[in-house]
Scaffold this active site. Structure first.
Site, mmCIF file in Angstrom:
data_model
loop_
_atom_site.group_PDB
_atom_site.id
_atom_site.type_symbol
_atom_site.label_atom_id
_atom_site.label_comp_id
_atom_site.label_asym_id
_atom_site.label_seq_id
_atom_site.Cartn_x
_atom_site.Cartn_y
_atom_site.Cartn_z
ATOM 1 C CG LEU A 73 13.339 4.289 0.107
ATOM 2 C CD1 LEU A 73 14.113 3.241 -0.545
ATOM 3 C CD2 LEU A 73 12.229 4.798 -0.452
ATOM 4 C CG ASP A 74 6.496 2.515 2.337
ATOM 5 O OD1 ASP A 74 6.823 1.412 1.745
ATOM 6 O OD2 ASP A 74 6.208 3.814 1.909
ATOM 7 C CB ILE A 75 7.784 -2.513 4.868
ATOM 8 C CG1 ILE A 75 8.174 -3.931 4.717
ATOM 9 C CG2 ILE A 75 6.246 -2.256 4.741
ATOM 10 C CD1 ILE A 75 7.691 -4.802 6.008
ATOM 11 C CG ASN A 76 4.329 -2.694 1.527
ATOM 12 O OD1 ASN A 76 4.710 -3.592 1.475
ATOM 13 N ND2 ASN A 76 3.520 -1.751 2.481
ATOM 14 C CB SER A 77 9.086 2.173 -0.905
ATOM 15 O OG SER A 77 7.674 2.649 -0.694
#
Length: 246
Positions: A109-113
């Site tokens: 999951l990316d940093i903003n998710s």
């Protein structure tokens, strides 16, 4: 060494299914002569074994009856899905208890998710869950900023190519329409990098919150950000039954 191929499995697949690394990692150990089968150091991955064989990994006998385990972790925003520090930003492994720091993630999951991130030490489970052909559905709840054009949303849901990247069809629901922000639900069969953000951007929607709620039979439920718990037995049963049918 008895090579009854009808009842045995290639050693890399066998050890991966027992949670001793990915197939590639097992093959690397074979090349380094770190695996012994029935008192013989093996030098090729073309060796077939089963539970009756005596297998040593780094001179330690493996546990043939090791139970498959999957852990459910609520990844908070602003944490990187990485084992190693890249810069000053925090990584998810800083939140894990010591005895679980060796687990590997299923995808990212990316940093903003935020939301459901699965972890396991079983390489075969990781491979099975990540392969698109196995059709494990990921459910996301998404808050977007901008005007919802349902015709445009329906169009991209049938599959679309963006910047030479082909995105597969997906199902969606409009959960709540607002004057500025609205909530959507996407059911995805793939997990390409920035897939949801790119799809939404293509129809002039900006994602400002992205939460993964489900991954196949595994559900986030009431898990809180930064917390981790073992997958329920019924979730593991559904997973195993799904794999058997493929």
């Amino acid at each position: 060494m008895n090579n009854d191929y009808q009842k045995k499995t290639r050693i890399a697949k066998f050890l991966s299914s027992k949670g001793y690394g990915s197939r590639r990692e097992i093959e690397q150990l074979i090349l380094k002569k770190k695996i012994i089968v029935n008192n013989e150091i093996i030098q090729s991955p073309v060796v077939f074994v089963n539970d009756q064989d005596k297998i040593l990994l780094n001179n330690k006998k493996i546990d043939l009856y090791k139970k498959m385990e999957v852990w459910k972790f609520y990844k908070p925003i602003n944490f990187i899905t990485s084992r190693n520090k890249q810069d000053d930003r925090p990584i998810i492994y800083e939140l894990l208890p010591f005895n679980l720091k060796k687990l590997k993630t299923v995808g990212r999951l990316d940093i903003n998710s935020e939301g459901l991130l699965l972890l396991t030490d079983d390489g075969e489970i990781i491979r099975n869950l990540e392969l698109p052909k196995n059709k494990f559905i990921r459910k996301y709840k998404i808050r977007v900023y901008g005007h919802i054009d349902e015709n445009a949303l329906n169009k991209i849901s049938k599959g679309i190519k963006i910047n030479n990247v082909l995105y597969a069809p997906f199902e969606y629901k409009l959960l709540k329409r607002g004057n500025a922000n609205s909530w959507l639900e996407f059911l995805m069969k793939e997990g390409k990098n920035n897939e949801i953000r790119n799809l939404c951007s293509a129809i002039n929607l900006k994602v400002n919150r992205l939460i993964r709620l489900e991954y196949g039979p595994f559900k986030l439920k009431n898990l809180l950000p930064g917390r981790i718990e073992k997958a329920e037995e019924k979730e593991m049963t559904v997973y195993e039954n799904h794999i058997r049918k493929i």
